[in-house]
Scaffold this motif. Structure first.
Motif, PDB file in Angstrom:
ATOM      1  N   PRO A   5       0.804  -1.230   0.000  1.00 49.64           N
ATOM      2  CA  PRO A   5       0.000   0.000   0.000  1.00 49.64           C
ATOM      3  C   PRO A   5       0.836   1.278   0.000  1.00 49.64           C
ATOM      4  O   PRO A   5       0.384   2.312  -0.490  1.00 49.64           O
ATOM      5  CB  PRO A   5      -0.844  -0.111   1.267  1.00 49.64           C
ATOM      6  N   ARG A   7       3.284   1.861  -1.832  1.00 54.18           N
ATOM      7  CA  ARG A   7       3.548   2.151  -3.251  1.00 54.18           C
ATOM      8  C   ARG A   7       2.269   2.405  -4.024  1.00 54.18           C
ATOM      9  O   ARG A   7       2.289   2.527  -5.234  1.00 54.18           O
ATOM     10  CB  ARG A   7       4.299   0.987  -3.879  1.00 54.18           C
ATOM     11  N   GLY A   8       1.135   2.443  -3.334  1.00 51.14           N
ATOM     12  CA  GLY A   8      -0.146   2.676  -3.984  1.00 51.14           C
ATOM     13  C   GLY A   8      -0.739   1.432  -4.604  1.00 51.14           C
ATOM     14  O   GLY A   8      -1.674   1.518  -5.391  1.00 51.14           O
ATOM     15  N   GLU A   9      -0.184   0.280  -4.260  1.00 45.69           N
ATOM     16  CA  GLU A   9      -0.654  -0.975  -4.847  1.00 45.69           C
ATOM     17  C   GLU A   9      -1.921  -1.479  -4.161  1.00 45.69           C
ATOM     18  O   GLU A   9      -2.199  -1.170  -3.002  1.00 45.69           O
ATOM     19  CB  GLU A   9       0.435  -2.049  -4.730  1.00 45.69           C
ATOM     20  N   THR A  10      -2.656  -2.269  -4.905  1.00 43.27           N
ATOM     21  CA  THR A  10      -3.840  -2.953  -4.403  1.00 43.27           C
ATOM     22  C   THR A  10      -3.939  -4.279  -5.143  1.00 43.27           C
ATOM     23  O   THR A  10      -3.142  -4.555  -6.041  1.00 43.27           O
ATOM     24  CB  THR A  10      -5.104  -2.091  -4.594  1.00 43.27           C
ATOM     25  N   ARG A  22      -0.512  -1.916  -9.711  1.00 37.75           N
ATOM     26  CA  ARG A  22       0.363  -0.809  -9.308  1.00 37.75           C
ATOM     27  C   ARG A  22       0.149   0.346 -10.288  1.00 37.75           C
ATOM     28  O   ARG A  22       0.495   0.231 -11.469  1.00 37.75           O
ATOM     29  CB  ARG A  22       1.824  -1.208  -9.331  1.00 37.75           C
ATOM     30  N   SER A  24       1.592   2.826 -11.599  1.00 37.78           N
ATOM     31  CA  SER A  24       2.828   3.550 -11.897  1.00 37.78           C
ATOM     32  C   SER A  24       2.550   4.617 -12.960  1.00 37.78           C
ATOM     33  O   SER A  24       1.519   4.600 -13.642  1.00 37.78           O
ATOM     34  CB  SER A  24       3.890   2.581 -12.410  1.00 37.78           C
ATOM     35  N   CYS A  62      -2.541  -1.454 -15.166  1.00 37.73           N
ATOM     36  CA  CYS A  62      -1.901  -1.341 -13.848  1.00 37.73           C
ATOM     37  C   CYS A  62      -1.403  -2.676 -13.286  1.00 37.73           C
ATOM     38  O   CYS A  62      -0.828  -2.692 -12.194  1.00 37.73           O
ATOM     39  CB  CYS A  62      -2.866  -0.687 -12.849  1.00 37.73           C
ATOM     40  N   VAL A  93      -8.986   2.328  -4.725  1.00 35.91           N
ATOM     41  CA  VAL A  93      -7.575   2.603  -4.435  1.00 35.91           C
ATOM     42  C   VAL A  93      -6.913   3.263  -5.636  1.00 35.91           C
ATOM     43  O   VAL A  93      -6.202   4.264  -5.487  1.00 35.91           O
ATOM     44  CB  VAL A  93      -6.826   1.310  -4.026  1.00 35.91           C
ATOM     45  N   GLN A  97      -5.258   6.997  -5.928  1.00 36.52           N
ATOM     46  CA  GLN A  97      -3.876   7.236  -6.334  1.00 36.52           C
ATOM     47  C   GLN A  97      -3.818   8.224  -7.495  1.00 36.52           C
ATOM     48  O   GLN A  97      -2.923   9.073  -7.547  1.00 36.52           O
ATOM     49  CB  GLN A  97      -3.184   5.922  -6.714  1.00 36.52           C
ATOM     50  N   ALA A 100      -4.418  11.594  -5.983  1.00 39.40           N
ATOM     51  CA  ALA A 100      -3.325  12.016  -5.109  1.00 39.40           C
ATOM     52  C   ALA A 100      -2.070  12.351  -5.903  1.00 39.40           C
ATOM     53  O   ALA A 100      -1.162  12.992  -5.382  1.00 39.40           O
ATOM     54  CB  ALA A 100      -3.019  10.921  -4.083  1.00 39.40           C
ATOM     55  N   ARG A 102       0.166  10.171  -7.040  1.00 34.93           N
ATOM     56  CA  ARG A 102       1.317   9.348  -6.678  1.00 34.93           C
ATOM     57  C   ARG A 102       1.869   8.635  -7.850  1.00 34.93           C
ATOM     58  O   ARG A 102       1.286   8.238  -8.754  1.00 34.93           O
ATOM     59  CB  ARG A 102       0.902   8.321  -5.626  1.00 34.93           C
TER      60      ARG A 102
END
Length: 102
Positions: A5, A7-10, A22, A24, A62, A93, A97, A100, A102
């Protein structure tokens, strides 16, 4: 493999397999090239107008790692079979992200 989390992953479960998403920069750029501006996608989601195909496309771009042999069609079918209720937490999530930055 589990999501990080920080790294913003779910995760999303497809055909009994937990896959890490992710968001990215590269993944979001690829999604935006296919789906159009991400803020418009977020607005559609907030209004309940995000289509299943759009959600699957965002998830597909993602994916942190794609299991060997997994096609986009099979992935989309797996997301659909799993149900929207199961996919919604991962979507929240990713949208968070995107907003946000990120």
């Amino acid at each position: 493999m589990s999501a990080n989390p920080v790294r913003g992953e779910t995760c999303v479960r497809v055909a009994g397999v937990e896959l890490v998403l992710r968001p990215s920069f590269g993944a979001l750029v690829a999604a935006e090239q296919e789906l159009g501006p991400l803020f418009a996608l977020v607005e559609r989601a907030a209004e309940g107008r995000l289509g299943l195909g759009e959600m699957v496309a965002l998830f597909w771009h993602c994916l942190k790692e794609r299991p060997e042999g997994l096609t986009r069609e099979a992935f989309g079918e797996g997301v659909a079979v799993g149900g929207l209720a199961a996919a919604t937490p991962a979507l929240r999530v990713l949208i968070g992200q995107i907003l946000a930055g990120r």
